[in-house]
Design a protein around this motif. Structure first.
Motif: not given
Lengths: 464, 435
Positions: A48, A221, B91-92, B94-96, B98-100
């Motif tokens: 990811a 982003l 990690d997926a 986390m990606g959701v 922190f970007t939000t």
């Protein structure tokens, strides 16, 4: 913060009258579609975060391309050149990660972190140069960091369309390979598939999609556009094909919404709105997703608990009737139905009256019992066969535990109590086969333990 | 470079304290394989800064600090929550998250741009170049504020890590064991996340998020390559952090003039300096570096070839007797399969160790010491053949190739076992005498 709703702009937008708006919306749509598809494979391959590294690693390439163009006398704003720079340095970043993890004892995440921060630092250093350059304005470069969909031109949209189409074709062409590598790389390797090459292809796709999305969403982003629709789709389906389709749809929806909102309101950064649209869709999926959503899961649990409770009541009715014999009850020979007093039932598990009534009303709605003689409960013939089946499952399991797991007869009631609700037909047949001589056809085995209110049965009532 | 001033010294000192405090907590992220959490948290503090600013109305440091730390902890907490409840990869998740959070922060800042003096660019690059101008009185001195804050954060990190060292180490390396021993790995996890958030926020204003991320991760990775035990890793990472700060600033003001510019971003340069140090460590680190691994492999290969030469000479003498025909080196090397360069190096190695003698016309023979060592190699080879034939029951014509590989890897302990298993046997399965 509240802004008057811009009706005129909305009409202009929805009518797609404005050529530039059309371009921007079409570009966003394609970007969303392709990043949802590629992101699905990337997330399933457990990679990811590589998109985050690619997008950060692209910065030095963008700035270097700009500097070269400016020095050569160009205007430094040729998107094709800048994106080529981004592509090269993104690929270099991935190659660096690969080199670090293969040649030294460094874990994947650490290698990603090193490449991300060092490449981005180098990008900022180069950006420092351009801001102090006499010729050429570097103002547009910052839009790569935070994203600016509105700055998209027709030529950019065509570039985006071409890349998106190519990436989609590759996804479809290598669907089988990607699926195999995503779900069982070891098996794929053992079967002789070129796992490393498939991985490299997937990484290449991620780099391409990330780079073409940079301008719209911004490099910080961009990762959200790849990850969030993919994990959201996971809440709705268990199948890879539908996951890719759903993720593409969600990505496109989020991108178009974001681009539109950003065009409607002043000072709304497109990248933020696109990502927040993704996050909203994610939240909806997390709550209501058909496969893994929290609400449907809670609902399934509640349904199971209710069914379990109903089974307990039906079994209690049957066992009361069986234990005391037909004489003690109002047996209606003609109808084949059985009457049991509600008070006796409540005593079996110390059910409160309200709770018992609620469960009985549900059973009545299904036609298993009739409550016309309340406080007597009438078991209908349908309820009778249903209850008999439950009691049979319960006792089959009890006998199985006694004979094959050597559990004490006084302790089997409790274990069987949990399993009787989930015994499938195949399981029941198997149980019948393991208890030879005891059963023929639909015969009901006797209970291995007394059904009266003994010390061992006391657990059913819970703490006093 | 000639006009190095007090300002430059302060910049370097500020960079050093910040880099060291980041490196200290970053080590534990690297060990836990959560390096990218540093990246996530340092991005996700943005909405905390923005909300605190909008609520308090000015850039008073305390609310901003509290807001940012809260946002950092929220990132860690939400990531953990959706990872378990949404059943997805860490990690997926986390990606959701922190970007939000970053998107919310960015939106708030841009929407309120008129009233807010918060530049998103500043969050990324920081303004370490200007930090010496903003000073606070500390006792008799005037210190730059960023330096003073960095020193406080460094002290906090040292104290907290010192106090919870045992818990941090155990829960980082083996969370299950930590839980079984009654430590609370979750609490330690959030303590670490709080430290990361505090460090990131305190460092932000002066150095920007790039340097924070670089210093959280790069020195820690260098440390694990340079040292084996954790105290050594921590010390090595602190040194790398300091050197990055110094080297970064020197590069930032030293290199641009060559191309006709005044200077460039110092925090970016510090990240690049860390990267250069990493490449150096990656290449020359003892044991784990690329060169060390390469040298180790080469010496192993050379030893095996030397032993092959000794064995071949021994067999020649055995077959033809001491007074038999002479062996010429080029023929011998070719039979073993050495290329010309390799042959020269192996011959030099053997002569330097006094194992072979050399007379005219490329004729080689074993010296006394050479004979002794060759006998050991041949003995190992034939003992293995006996073992493989009798114990593993391989046919006699299949044991040579395996023994050829194993003879180079026989330790003293293994040799004793082989000797015990071969008691009574004086010849190998081919009838050759075991020396």
């Amino acid at each position: 913060m509240m802004v008057e709703f811009p009706w005129d702009d909305l009409r202009r937008l929805t009518g797609l009258a404005d050529y530039n708006t059309r371009v921007v919306l079409l570009g966003s749509l394609l970007l969303g579609l392709v990043s949802g598809a590629v992101g699905s494979f990337m997330v399933l391959r457990k990679r990811a975060m590589i998109s985050d590294v690619v997008s950060h690693a692209a910065l030095p390439g963008i700035v270097a391309a700009f500097m070269v163009l400016t020095v050569l006398g160009g205007d430094g704003k040729s998107w094709l050149a800048l994106l080529t720079g981004a592509l090269i340095s993104g690929l270099l970043g991935m190659a660096a990660v690969h080199a670090i993890t293969t040649h030294a004892r460094v874990k994947q995440d650490a290698a990603l972190g090193v490449v991300l921060s060092v490449f981005f630092g180098a990008g900022v250093v180069l950006l420092g140069f351009t801001q102090r350059m006499k010729s050429g304005s570097s103002a547009g470069l910052e839009s790569f960091i935070y994203g600016k969909t509105a700055s998209m031109l027709a030529s950019d949209a065509w570039l985006l369309a071409g890349s998106a189409l190519a990436a989609t074709v590759i996804c479809l062409a290598f669907f089988k390979e990607f699926r195999l590598v995503c779900f069982d790389a070891e098996f794929a390797r053992a079967q002789g598939w070129p796992v490393r090459r498939v991985d490299a292809l997937l990484t290449g796709l991620v780099v391409v999609v990330t780079v073409i999305g940079l301008q719209a969403v911004g490099l910080i982003l961009m990762i959200a556009l790849l990850i969030t629709p993919a994990v959201t789709a996971r809440f709705w389906t268990d199948r890879l094909g539908s996951m890719v389709i759903i993720a593409s749809g969600l990505g496109a929806l989020a991108c178009v919404t974001g681009a539109a909102l950003s065009a409607l309101y002043p000072r709304v950064p497109a990248g933020s709105v696109i990502v927040l649209s993704c996050s909203t869709l994610f939240l909806i999926g997390l709550l209501f997703g058909r496969r893994r959503g929290l609400v449907p899961e809670a609902w399934r649990r509640i349904r199971l608990a209710a069914r379990t409770e109903r089974h307990h009541v039906l079994r209690a009715v049957y066992e009361q009737w069986e234990q005391r014999g037909v004489q003690g009850f109002h047996a209606h020979a003609g109808t084949g139905s059985v009457l049991v007093s509600a008070g006796d039932l409540a005593a079996v598990r110390r059910w409160s009256e309200a709770r018992l009534q609620r469960v009985l009303r549900e059973a009545a709605a299904d036609g298993d019992v009739e409550l016309d003689a309340w406080p007597l409960v009438r078991l209908t013939s349908r309820g009778m066969s249903h209850a008999r089946q439950l009691v049979r499952n319960h006792r089959l399991w009890e006998w199985y535990l006694i004979q094959h797991a050597e559990v004490d007869p006084h302790h089997v009631d409790r274990d069987a109590d949990e399993i009787e609700h989930v015994l499938g037909a195949a399981m029941v047949r198997e149980l019948e086969a393991t208890l030879p001589g005891r059963l023929s056809g639909a015969e009901l085995p006797s209970s291995p333990h007394p059904l009266t209110d003994t010390e061992e049965a006391g657990w059913r009532k819970g703490p006093a | 470079m000639s006009d190095w001033s007090m300002i430059d010294t302060w910049i370097v000192l500020t960079g050093m304290v910040i880099a060291m405090s980041c490196a200290l907590v970053g080590n534990f992220l690297v060990i836990r394989r959560m390096s990218l959490m540093g990246d996530a948290i340092s991005h996700a503090v943005l909405p905390g800064l923005a909300v605190a600013f909008l609520l308090s109305g000015d850039r008073h440091p305390l609310p901003m600090f509290a807001g940012a730390v809260a946002a950092g902890l929220l990132t860690a907490f939400l990531t953990e929550w959706i990872r378990t409840n949404g059943r997805m990869e860490a990690d997926a998740a986390m990606g959701v998250i922190f970007t939000t959070l970053f998107a919310i922060g960015l939106l708030l800042i841009v929407r309120a741009a008129d009233s807010v003096d918060l530049d998103p660019g500043c969050v990324l690059y920081g303004a370490i170049e200007l930090s010496p101008l903003d000073t606070v009185p500390v006792g008799p001195w005037e210190w730059p504020r960023a330096f003073a804050i960095g020193l406080v954060v460094l002290a906090i990190n040292v104290v907290v890590i010192g106090l919870f060292y045992k818990e941090l180490v155990l829960s980082s390396f083996d969370p299950e064991a930590a839980a079984a021993l009654g430590f609370k790995p979750r609490r330690i996890y959030y303590l670490l996340m709080a430290l990361v958030a505090v460090t990131a926020v305190a460092s932000f204003e002066s150095v920007g998020s790039i340097l924070v991320i670089a210093m959280l991760i790069v020195p820690g990775v260098c440390g694990t390559l340079l040292a084996r035990r954790l105290p050594g890793v921590l010390a090595a990472s602190a040194v790398v952090a300091m050197l990055s700060a110094i080297g970064g600033h020197v590069m930032a003001i030293g290199i641009p003039p060559i191309f006709g510019f005044v200077d460039t971003s110092t925090s970016g340069s510090m990240a690049v300096a860390a990267g250069i140090l990493f490449v150096g460590v990656f290449l020359v680190a003892p044991e784990n570096g690329v060169l060390a691994r390469w040298a180790h492999q080469r010496s192993l290969r050379d030893r095996i070839r030397c032993e092959d030469v000794l064995g071949a000479l021994y067999r020649w003498h055995e077959e033809h007797g001491e007074k038999g025909p002479v062996v010429r080196w080029p023929e011998l090397a070719a039979r073993i399969g050495l290329g010309p360069t390799q042959a020269r190096r192996i011959r030099r190695l053997l002569r330097r160790n006094g194992l072979i003698g050399y007379v005219a016309d490329d004729a080689v023979h074993l010296t006394g010491e050479g004979k002794r060592q060759a006998a050991i190699v041949i003995r190992d080879h034939r003992l293995w053949e006996v073992y493989l034939h009798h114990q593993v029951q391989l046919p006699a014509d299949h044991v040579h190739a395996t023994s050829e590989a194993l003879e180079h890897l026989t330790s003293d302990g293994m040799r004793r076992r082989l000797e015990r298993d071969a008691t009574g046997a004086s010849v190998d399965p081919h009838g050759k005498v075991i020396p």
